[in-house]
Design an enzyme around this catalytic site. Structure first.
Site, PDB file in Angstrom:
ATOM      1  N   GLY A  76      -1.930  -4.175   1.349  1.00 50.00           N
ATOM      2  CA  GLY A  76      -2.032  -5.424   2.102  1.00 50.00           C
ATOM      3  C   GLY A  76      -1.065  -6.499   1.678  1.00 50.00           C
ATOM      4  O   GLY A  76      -0.929  -7.515   2.375  1.00 50.00           O
TER       5      GLY A  76
ATOM      6  N   ASN B 186       4.030  -5.836   5.836  1.00 50.77           N
ATOM      7  CA  ASN B 186       2.790  -6.554   6.141  1.00 50.77           C
ATOM      8  C   ASN B 186       3.053  -7.975   6.620  1.00 50.77           C
ATOM      9  O   ASN B 186       2.185  -8.571   7.271  1.00 50.77           O
ATOM     10  CB  ASN B 186       1.868  -6.564   4.917  1.00 50.77           C
ATOM     11  CG  ASN B 186       1.296  -5.192   4.637  1.00 50.77           C
ATOM     12  OD1 ASN B 186       0.945  -4.453   5.547  1.00 50.77           O
ATOM     13  ND2 ASN B 186       1.227  -4.820   3.372  1.00 50.77           N
TER      14      ASN B 186
ATOM     15  N   HIS C 227       1.486   4.785   6.917  1.00 53.47           N
ATOM     16  CA  HIS C 227       1.355   5.264   5.547  1.00 53.47           C
ATOM     17  C   HIS C 227       1.764   6.734   5.453  1.00 53.47           C
ATOM     18  O   HIS C 227       1.576   7.501   6.394  1.00 53.47           O
ATOM     19  CB  HIS C 227      -0.085   5.085   5.056  1.00 53.47           C
ATOM     20  CG  HIS C 227      -0.513   3.657   5.013  1.00 53.47           C
ATOM     21  ND1 HIS C 227      -1.208   3.060   6.044  1.00 53.47           N
ATOM     22  CD2 HIS C 227      -0.316   2.698   4.076  1.00 53.47           C
ATOM     23  CE1 HIS C 227      -1.441   1.794   5.744  1.00 53.47           C
ATOM     24  NE2 HIS C 227      -0.904   1.547   4.556  1.00 53.47           N
TER      25      HIS C 227
ATOM     26  N   SER D 175       0.816  -1.216   0.000  1.00 50.05           N
ATOM     27  CA  SER D 175       0.000   0.000   0.000  1.00 50.05           C
ATOM     28  C   SER D 175       0.846   1.261   0.000  1.00 50.05           C
ATOM     29  O   SER D 175       0.402   2.311  -0.489  1.00 50.05           O
ATOM     30  CB  SER D 175      -0.928   0.002   1.217  1.00 50.05           C
ATOM     31  OG  SER D 175      -0.187  -0.058   2.430  1.00 50.05           O
TER      32      SER D 175
ATOM     33  N   ASP E 182      -0.828   7.758  10.152  1.00 45.32           N
ATOM     34  CA  ASP E 182      -1.298   6.621  10.946  1.00 45.32           C
ATOM     35  C   ASP E 182      -0.124   5.776  11.447  1.00 45.32           C
ATOM     36  O   ASP E 182      -0.296   4.622  11.821  1.00 45.32           O
ATOM     37  CB  ASP E 182      -2.263   5.744  10.129  1.00 45.32           C
ATOM     38  CG  ASP E 182      -1.607   5.167   8.873  1.00 45.32           C
ATOM     39  OD1 ASP E 182      -0.441   5.528   8.571  1.00 45.32           O
ATOM     40  OD2 ASP E 182      -2.252   4.363   8.181  1.00 45.32           O
TER      41      ASP E 182
END
Length: 427
Positions: free
Chosen positions: A280, A310, A404, A251, A401
């Site tokens: 993801g 991930n 990202h 992502s 966050d």
């Protein structure tokens, strides 16, 4: 079905079942355990026949709803809609000692998948303090939808990793749903010697075994995005445009198409660059995409690879296993595009503070990555310090966050790569 042979398990664990006397041949969760029902933003206990997880005053996901109930047939029902994470979790009892159950044991329960057309599911097993392991059940669960009550038996080795301690498990089992669905399940039972009837991934090879992303929130767009990227590459070729630069990743790489669009247009678009990032994705998902054409039909001069965070976030994988997955992707790149130089990026910082669990885990991966680079055809670069404050903390204006990037973050990333990539891409 994956079967872990005794020879593949460390000697002390193989012998433990015979050396220790388990208190019983079966341990079940039908009595003495609290059943917690959780949403992404709340939790409650199922003490009566039915409960709905209350919403906070200002929910981040207003449309989500999670409820649970008890049936006369002994099954518990988990109903969820528009949920990031919905759970039935057995907790609050005396910690279970499952160590002797691991070599040949199973966790068993009856399962009735009423509806999972727009949802997914996983099973989780605690492995001691601050430790849990999970088994994905998305496609298998959807295949069971409408089939009625089915018996499921999973080998406890599905949840075991080298070094795990199952001697005092405070949260022995969790049913987790995502998206929307309805699942009925009986209280699980642990058998010291059981016969599995359900396949599970082999954690030792999961990061290097190519497969599409198995997440309920991704299945509708992941395949079509893959086809769209193949079409994008084909359009460049048919128009006579040479793709000189390719970005591969998850992502964070996909974000070049949104938050990073301005920086991309300024720094990379002149090279007919292609961003092959899928939200993801773990190493095995990118590997599947590479083996299904995403690097074919072009001859880039440079490839930027950023993948693996991930693997940490989803399963807190052994760093060496994640690095093996990254190596497999590097090997695939080199086979398909031998002329291209590869810029192998360290995983970007995550978690607000440097002592965060996921940040520390990624640091272990980053410490191993330089061994994959030769400094000529494959070059390693760590831009983490560019994205962090002097004290190692993160700022919301760069990583909102703590994972990202913001537009400012993408600008910093682009400027960090530009000098090296320009030297590679300038005739």
């Amino acid at each position: 079905m994956h079967r872990f042979l005794c020879a593949s398990v460390s000697l002390w664990l193989c012998c433990l079942g015979a050396a220790r006397a388990a208190p019983s041949q079966t341990a079940d969760l039908s009595r003495g355990w609290q059943i917690a029902v959780t949403d992404f933003e709340g939790e409650t206990a199922l003490t009566g026949d039915r409960v709905t997880v209350p919403k906070p005053a200002q929910p981040r996901v207003p449309a989500s709803r999670v409820a649970a109930s008890r049936g006369d047939d002994g099954l518990l029902t988990l109903q969820f809609s528009n949920s990031w994470i919905a759970q039935l979790r057995w907790q609050g009892g005396p910690p279970l000692d499952l160590q002797a159950y691991v070599p040949r044991g199973t966790v068993e329960f009856d399962l009735d998948v009423v509806d999972l057309a727009r949802g997914g599911m996983k099973f989780k097993l605690g492995c001691g303090t601050d430790c849990e392991r999970k088994v994905p059940f998305l496609f298998a669960g959807r295949a069971l939808a409408g089939q009625g009550r089915q018996h499921v038996s999973l080998a406890l080795k599905c949840f075991w990793r080298e070094g795990d301690d199952f001697r005092a498990v405070p949260v022995p089992f969790t049913l987790e749903g995502t998206g929307s669905g309805e699942i009925r399940i009986s209280p699980p039972a642990f058998k010291r010697i059981g016969t599995p009837n359900t396949a599970c991934p082999d954690y030792r090879t999961q990061s290097v075994t190519p497969e599409p992303l198995q997440e309920s929130w991704a299945v509708e767009w992941w395949g079509p995005r893959h086809e769209a990227k193949l079409a994008e590459i084909r359009a460049h070729r048919e128009a006579g445009r040479q793709v000189q630069l390719v970005f591969l990743g998850d992502s964070i790489t996909q974000g070049w198409e949104k938050e990073g669009q301005a920086a991309w247009h300024e720094q990379f678009a002149p090279y007919n660059a292609v961003a092959l990032g899928f939200g993801g994705d773990r190493t095995e998902n990118l590997l599947w995409r590479l083996q299904h054409g995403e690097l074919d039909g072009m001859a880039p001069r440079a490839v930027v690879l950023l993948i693996g965070t991930n693997n940490t976030g989803e399963r807190l994988e052994d760093p060496a296993l994640t690095v093996a997955g990254i190596r497999a992707n590097l090997d695939e790149i080199r086979r398909r595009q031998p002329q291209a130089k590869v810029l192998l990026l360290a995983l970007l910082p995550r978690d607000e503070k440097p002592d965060g669990l996921l940040r520390r885990h990624n640091a272990k991966i980053n410490a191993l990555l330089p061994t994959l680079a030769d400094g000529r055809q494959v070059v390693f670069l760590d831009i983490g310090s560019t994205l962090t404050n002097p004290d190692g903390t993160l700022s919301r204006d760069i990583l909102p966050d703590w994972l990202h990037l913001s537009p400012k973050g993408y600008d910093l990333w682009a400027r960090s790569l530009a000098p090296l990539l320009t030297s590679w891409l300038t005739p």
